[in-house]
Enzyme design. Structure first.
Site, PDB file in Angstrom:
ATOM      1  N   ASP A   9       2.136  -1.107  -4.089  1.00 18.58           N
ATOM      2  CA  ASP A   9       2.413  -2.534  -4.152  1.00 18.58           C
ATOM      3  C   ASP A   9       1.282  -3.285  -3.483  1.00 18.58           C
ATOM      4  O   ASP A   9       0.617  -2.763  -2.581  1.00 18.58           O
ATOM      5  CB  ASP A   9       3.742  -2.879  -3.470  1.00 18.58           C
ATOM      6  N   GLY A  10       1.074  -4.492  -3.930  1.00 22.12           N
ATOM      7  CA  GLY A  10       0.086  -5.379  -3.337  1.00 22.12           C
ATOM      8  C   GLY A  10       0.713  -6.729  -3.103  1.00 22.12           C
ATOM      9  O   GLY A  10       1.674  -7.094  -3.777  1.00 22.12           O
ATOM     10  N   GLU A  47      -2.721  -5.361  -5.962  1.00 25.43           N
ATOM     11  CA  GLU A  47      -1.942  -4.427  -6.793  1.00 25.43           C
ATOM     12  C   GLU A  47      -2.848  -3.330  -7.344  1.00 25.43           C
ATOM     13  O   GLU A  47      -2.517  -2.144  -7.295  1.00 25.43           O
ATOM     14  CB  GLU A  47      -1.268  -5.174  -7.950  1.00 25.43           C
ATOM     15  N   ASP A  70       5.154  -2.310  -9.475  1.00 28.31           N
ATOM     16  CA  ASP A  70       5.868  -3.487  -9.969  1.00 28.31           C
ATOM     17  C   ASP A  70       4.892  -4.501 -10.577  1.00 28.31           C
ATOM     18  O   ASP A  70       5.262  -5.634 -10.856  1.00 28.31           O
ATOM     19  CB  ASP A  70       6.723  -4.124  -8.876  1.00 28.31           C
ATOM     20  N   HIS A 120      10.983  -5.994  -5.562  1.00 26.76           N
ATOM     21  CA  HIS A 120      12.021  -6.495  -4.654  1.00 26.76           C
ATOM     22  C   HIS A 120      13.423  -6.173  -5.164  1.00 26.76           C
ATOM     23  O   HIS A 120      14.355  -6.945  -4.983  1.00 26.76           O
ATOM     24  CB  HIS A 120      11.862  -8.005  -4.431  1.00 26.76           C
ATOM     25  N   ASP A 130       5.972  -2.670  -0.316  1.00 27.76           N
ATOM     26  CA  ASP A 130       5.899  -4.114  -0.103  1.00 27.76           C
ATOM     27  C   ASP A 130       5.857  -4.427   1.393  1.00 27.76           C
ATOM     28  O   ASP A 130       5.064  -5.259   1.831  1.00 27.76           O
ATOM     29  CB  ASP A 130       7.089  -4.811  -0.769  1.00 27.76           C
TER      30      ASP A 130
END
Length: 153
Positions: A9-10, A47, A70, A120, A130
């Site tokens: 995740d970024g 990301e 994501d 999320h 995250d």
């Protein structure tokens, strides 16, 4: 060779703004978490950088990898093969060519299957990524310069 599962995740606090990435690598009983923050960057760069760093962390070429992200930006670019068209046009008019080239160099060394997950949501490891990304972005004392982003300006 064992199956490797990667979550990435970024995040950026502003777009552009301070940003970070988080990575969780799992192979059998082994687990490794990676994260890093940058002073000025974008969400898409973080990301993509997360994916690059995760694949670069693998110890053996030819690994079987399932990578969860994501980021539609990253997953669609690879799964729909857009990145190869961008490469043929030397990334003309595309952002983040430095990271896409870095990605392609390491991606070709492994067998990677991308899986998009809703951000999320209920994916525990994606949520952990995250947390790592946001914490890295908020750690102002340790933020590095995202040279690729700086050079695009």
């Amino acid at each position: 060779m064992p199956q490797i599962t990667i979550y990435t995740d970024g995040s950026s606090l502003g777009n552009p703004g301070p940003g970070g990435y988080g990575v969780v690598l799992i192979s059998g009983p082994h687990r490794k978490e990676l994260s890093e923050g940058f002073r000025l960057t974008t969400n898409n760069r973080m990301e993509l950088m997360a994916v690059c760093v995760a694949l670069e962390a693998l110890k053996f070429e030819g690994s079987d990898v399932t990578l969860y992200s994501d980021s539609k930006y990253v997953v669609d670019a690879v799964e729909k093969k857009w990145v190869y068209g961008w490469l043929k046009k030397n990334f003309q008019g595309k952002k983040n060519p430095d990271l896409w080239m870095r990605f392609l160099r390491v991606y070709r060394k492994h067998r990677v299957r991308f899986v998009w997950v809703k951000g999320h949501a209920e994916t525990v490891e994606n949520n952990r990524c995250d947390e790592l990304a946001v914490a890295a972005a908020n750690n102002s004392a340790a933020l590095k310069e995202d040279i690729g982003y700086s050079n695009e300006q």
